[in-house]
Design a protein around this motif. Sequence first.
Motif, mmCIF file in Angstrom:
data_model
loop_
_atom_site.group_PDB
_atom_site.id
_atom_site.type_symbol
_atom_site.label_atom_id
_atom_site.label_comp_id
_atom_site.label_asym_id
_atom_site.label_seq_id
_atom_site.Cartn_x
_atom_site.Cartn_y
_atom_site.Cartn_z
ATOM 1 N N LYS A 55 0.815 -1.227 0.000
ATOM 2 C CA LYS A 55 0.000 0.000 0.000
ATOM 3 C C LYS A 55 0.846 1.273 0.000
ATOM 4 N N GLN A 56 2.155 1.121 -0.057
ATOM 5 C CA GLN A 56 3.045 2.291 0.036
ATOM 6 C C GLN A 56 3.069 3.073 -1.278
ATOM 7 N N TRP A 162 7.986 3.615 6.902
ATOM 8 C CA TRP A 162 6.594 3.642 6.426
ATOM 9 C C TRP A 162 5.741 2.700 7.271
ATOM 10 N N ARG A 163 6.247 1.501 7.540
ATOM 11 C CA ARG A 163 5.490 0.537 8.364
ATOM 12 C C ARG A 163 5.232 1.083 9.754
ATOM 13 N N LYS A 165 4.959 4.198 10.724
ATOM 14 C CA LYS A 165 3.934 5.251 10.672
ATOM 15 C C LYS A 165 2.552 4.734 10.321
ATOM 16 N N ASN A 166 2.478 3.639 9.607
ATOM 17 C CA ASN A 166 1.194 3.156 9.079
ATOM 18 C C ASN A 166 0.758 1.833 9.670
ATOM 19 N N LYS A 167 1.277 1.463 10.829
ATOM 20 C CA LYS A 167 0.969 0.146 11.378
ATOM 21 C C LYS A 167 -0.496 -0.037 11.770
ATOM 22 N N LYS A 169 -3.042 1.470 10.031
ATOM 23 C CA LYS A 169 -3.880 1.689 8.845
ATOM 24 C C LYS A 169 -3.912 0.408 8.041
ATOM 25 N N LYS A 170 -5.023 -0.269 8.072
ATOM 26 C CA LYS A 170 -5.159 -1.523 7.316
ATOM 27 C C LYS A 170 -6.173 -1.395 6.225
#
Length: 170
Positions: A55-56, A162-163, A165-167, A169-170
């Motif tokens: 999703k990055q 990135w992971r 910061k976005n852990k 957000k699924k």
Amino acid sequence: MQKKIFYSLLIIFYLIITSAYAEIISGVPIIIDADTIKISNKKIRLFGIDAPESKQLCKKRYLHIIFFSFYKEYPCGQKVILELKKYLKKKTIKCNIQGKDHYKRYIAICYKNNEDINSWLVKNGLAVSYRKYSTKYLNEEVYAKKNKLGIWQGKFEMPWNWRKKNKFKK
């Protein structure tokens, strides 16, 4: 003196036994993302590399005027997955298992014929060297960065950042 010889022989015997039983997994991989595959229901994390998450988003320069550059976002995580799929072409690969990670995935260096797939990903700018665990692929990363290949053509956040910061957000 005899003690030293005994321990030396014991160590040599141990190394021979453990190397003889080094696990190899081979088969046609299912690509989960650019640094994780599955062969015969065994999840394998590619050793020493980290690739953009599925999703990055990354940014690629599309216009440069004198001192100004304009960037547009693109789904780099999806792009690197697609490139890996094209490279592997549903061929049989061989993975030399190095161990397991805390998610119980196998950690491996995988090969298409005799080419190191992990190295290929980093050298083509589709992944970066995962310095936290290894510096094995640093030269490939320097090459990709210098030649502005793959994600190095623009701006991106290191996958581990990135992971983080976005852990959620699924």
